[in-house]
Design a protein around this motif. Structure first.
Motif, PDB file in Angstrom:
ATOM      1  N   GLY A 114       0.833  -1.197   0.000  1.00 19.02           N
ATOM      2  CA  GLY A 114       0.000   0.000   0.000  1.00 19.02           C
ATOM      3  C   GLY A 114       0.862   1.238   0.000  1.00 19.02           C
ATOM      4  N   ASN A 115       0.647   2.115   0.993  1.00 19.59           N
ATOM      5  CA  ASN A 115       1.444   3.330   1.093  1.00 19.59           C
ATOM      6  C   ASN A 115       2.676   3.165   1.966  1.00 19.59           C
ATOM      7  OD1 ASN A 115      -0.225   3.156   3.503  1.00 19.59           O
ATOM      8  ND2 ASN A 115       0.624   5.166   3.997  1.00 19.59           N
ATOM      9  N   VAL A 116       2.857   1.977   2.538  1.00 17.99           N
ATOM     10  CA  VAL A 116       3.947   1.769   3.489  1.00 17.99           C
ATOM     11  C   VAL A 116       5.142   1.144   2.779  1.00 17.99           C
ATOM     12  CG1 VAL A 116       4.664   0.664   5.632  1.00 17.99           C
ATOM     13  CG2 VAL A 116       2.309   1.491   5.374  1.00 17.99           C
ATOM     14  N   THR A 117       6.282   1.799   2.870  1.00 20.02           N
ATOM     15  CA  THR A 117       7.526   1.260   2.341  1.00 20.02           C
ATOM     16  C   THR A 117       8.312   0.645   3.490  1.00 20.02           C
ATOM     17  OG1 THR A 117       7.607   2.890   0.558  1.00 20.02           O
ATOM     18  CG2 THR A 117       9.664   1.783   1.129  1.00 20.02           C
ATOM     19  N   TRP A 118       8.474  -0.653   3.422  1.00 26.17           N
ATOM     20  CA  TRP A 118       9.224  -1.384   4.444  1.00 26.17           C
ATOM     21  C   TRP A 118      10.682  -1.446   4.018  1.00 26.17           C
ATOM     22  CZ3 TRP A 118       6.948  -3.129   8.943  1.00 26.17           C
ATOM     23  CH2 TRP A 118       5.557  -3.065   8.987  1.00 26.17           C
ATOM     24  N   VAL A 119      11.571  -0.992   4.896  1.00 27.64           N
ATOM     25  CA  VAL A 119      12.988  -0.904   4.546  1.00 27.64           C
ATOM     26  C   VAL A 119      13.757  -2.033   5.214  1.00 27.64           C
ATOM     27  CG1 VAL A 119      12.836   1.593   4.260  1.00 27.64           C
ATOM     28  CG2 VAL A 119      13.507   0.642   6.488  1.00 27.64           C
ATOM     29  N   PRO A 120      14.888  -2.444   4.639  1.00 35.34           N
ATOM     30  CA  PRO A 120      15.718  -3.474   5.277  1.00 35.34           C
ATOM     31  C   PRO A 120      16.263  -2.997   6.610  1.00 35.34           C
ATOM     32  CG  PRO A 120      16.346  -3.124   2.974  1.00 35.34           C
ATOM     33  CD  PRO A 120      15.422  -2.019   3.344  1.00 35.34           C
ATOM     34  N   ASP A 121      16.620  -3.941   7.455  1.00 34.24           N
ATOM     35  CA  ASP A 121      17.025  -3.589   8.823  1.00 34.24           C
ATOM     36  C   ASP A 121      18.517  -3.368   8.990  1.00 34.24           C
ATOM     37  OD1 ASP A 121      17.824  -6.213   8.507  1.00 34.24           O
ATOM     38  OD2 ASP A 121      16.931  -6.950  10.359  1.00 34.24           O
ATOM     39  N   GLY A 122      19.293  -3.536   7.918  1.00 36.88           N
ATOM     40  CA  GLY A 122      20.745  -3.449   8.043  1.00 36.88           C
ATOM     41  C   GLY A 122      21.274  -2.206   8.719  1.00 36.88           C
TER      42      GLY A 122
END
Length: 515
Positions: free
Chosen positions: A41-49
């Motif tokens: 949706g509108n949420v961009t999930w980013v990597p945790d590095g």
């Protein structure tokens, strides 16, 4: 002993989470173990590095159809020697944040039962994570807390406990840290307490939880109905008019009773442990707006008056108790005023445990320890988060005093193969009495430690330190031991180190001269 933040009583259906398009969500939405960004949706999930220094990434094997993308990977932490494993995120000092952790096991380690472990926010033990019951039902478990940042970072950590099997590893699927407006839950003294979400429901709703786009903070409002009549709202409310800014969607339906009848709700569904709770209730007259669209009723919680003569209009109303004592099954009773033409109504509710904070490390010592960590090329993997707390989860090699503001009293990283240099920030550790950095690969000079008036034992032998011995070491009033042999030090030995009260060893190695 500080009570842990209590476990959230709700879970997400793995295949039932829907995120809709809207304005971008603020804060951090972290997809743990992911290799790249994922959009829902509108949420961009980013990597945790960028936010974690330890652990291994893993994909969930054979994910069920329709699984939300942020549950398809995870990070696990197999190092059993570490005190804790922390995510550290930038924050605004004294800002309030909603912190949500999500766990979906998926048999990533080849087992059939999820591991049990603790989660920690800053210096407070948050809760035990045991997702076995939810996982058996095909669900992912989430936990949620509201905390205030004391500095410019917020740490969320996992740690083994007595229930962690020796062959299992703590893990996490997703982490969200969302800033809240100053008005949200502002009756809480966040300098001394945190809130741990127990339940948040929209009454009369069915299906998926409400979140984005209606809730600007992406809180989950789960559907709840107990058989009471459901009414549909004919008007709208302005979320900004409420301190907690509930989404407009939760007011579209409500539970009611017939004219003259009392409405009783057994809510939340599960019994509560004895504690103080933040309780918020939301109401709206469901009829079309008019001069007659209002209703009056009393509100009681477990037989105790919560508010008398509440007048609810189509604009909506909110009641809250900042520290309401609850235990066991909770009953909310709405009693209409005599002669009221319509029954009472309720649309939504939140209940959160009010939890005393477990203290924190003195800011001066945090600066000192974080400076040391930056100076070392390879500090121990658990050197992030609060250096001292919770008790039992301090950084490797770090000993601390007890109290609301813990102080670092000793540091011992003997034979840890640490590389890098000793930061000047060590001068901030003004309560430390012992520093042992023996048998590492430290280079650079010995920093000035003139502020360490409690330092009694300093062991820096068997490294690759160079330059002179700072004269201020000879002036430390409590220094009893200084061992620097097998380094590359040069110059004159400070006169103060010739005191008979100091055991000073500087050979073999070095090129030092007596004055």
């Amino acid at each position: 002993m500080v009570a842990p933040l209590s476990r959230v009583l709700a879970a997400l259906l793995v295949i039932g989470l829907h995120v809709h398009a809207a304005h971008a969500l603020s804060g951090y939405q972290i997809n743990c173990g992911a290799r790249g960004e994922r959009v829902a949706g509108n949420v961009t999930w980013v990597p945790d590095g960028p936010f974690v220094r330890a652990g291994n990434a893993a994909a969930v094997p054979s994910p069920p159809p329709g699984m939300p993308p942020m549950l398809a990977s995870l990070r696990y932490f197999p190092d059993a020697s570490a005190g804790k494993h922390c995510y550290v995120l930038p924050a605004a000092r004294k800002a309030t944040y909603l912190v949500r952790t999500t766990y979906y096991y998926g048999g990533f380690d080849g087992g059939d039962r999820p591991p049990v472990f603790d989660q920690i926010i800053e210096g407070t033990r948050w809760s035990e994570v045991d997702t076995a019951a939810d996982y058996a039902r095909g669900r992912a478990t989430y936990f949620e807390a509201v905390v205030r940042a004391t500095g410019r970072q917020v740490s969320v950590c996992l740690a083994r406990n007595a229930a962690t099997a020796p062959t299992s590893s703590p893990f996490i699927s997703a982490l969200e840290v969302v800033p809240l407006d100053d008005s949200v839950y502002n009756a809480t003294d966040f300098s001394s307490y945190a809130l741990s979400t127990i339940a948040r429901h929209s009454f009369g709703h069915h299906g998926d939880a409400l979140s984005q786009p209606g809730d600007e903070f992406n809180r989950y409002w789960e559907p709840y109905s107990d058989g009471a009549p459901v009414v549909e709202s004919q008007g709208s409310v302005a979320p900004a008019a409420f301190w907690n800014k509930p989404p407009e969607e939760v007011f579209r339906r409500g539970l009611t009773a017939s004219r003259g009848d009392t409405l009783e709700l057994q809510w939340p569904p599960a019994p509560l442990p004895k504690a103080s709770y933040y309780l918020a209730l939301y109401f709206q007259d469901n009829r079309a707006p008019s001069p007659l669209s209002w209703r009056v009723f009393d509100v009681a919680v477990n037989g105790q008056a919560f508010f008398a003569g509440l007048n609810v209009s189509t604009a909506g109303s909110m009641l809250y108790g900042a520290a309401w004592p609850l235990s066991g099954q909770t009953k909310i009773t709405l009693t209409p005023a005599p002669g009221s033409p319509v029954g009472p109504v309720i649309n939504a509710a939140e209940v959160m445990m009010v939890v005393p904070l477990g203290g924190r490390t003195h800011p001066r010592d945090v600066i000192g320890m974080e400076g040391l960590a930056r100076g070392f090329a390879n500090p121990p993997s658990d050197w992030s988060g609060d250096p001292c707390l919770p008790v039992g989860n301090s950084w490797t090699g770090v000993s601390c005093s007890q109290g609301a503001l813990a102080r670092v009293t000793a540091l011992n990283l003997t034979n840890f193969s640490v590389e890098g240099s000793i930061s000047d920030h060590i001068a901030n550790l003004t309560a430390i009495s012992s520093v042992w950095l023996v048998g590492n690969n430290l280079t650079g000079q010995i920093p000035v430690m003139s502020s360490l008036h409690h330092l009694a034992s300093l062991h820096l032998e068997d490294n690759q330190l160079a330059g002179p011995i700072p004269p201020s070491l000879g002036e430390l009033p409590r220094l009893q031991e200084l061992f620097v042999q097998n380094n590359n030090l040069q110059g004159n030995i400070p006169i103060g180190l010739n005191r008979t009260s100091i055991t000073f060893k500087y050979t073999p190695g070095n090129n030092l001269n007596q004055q």
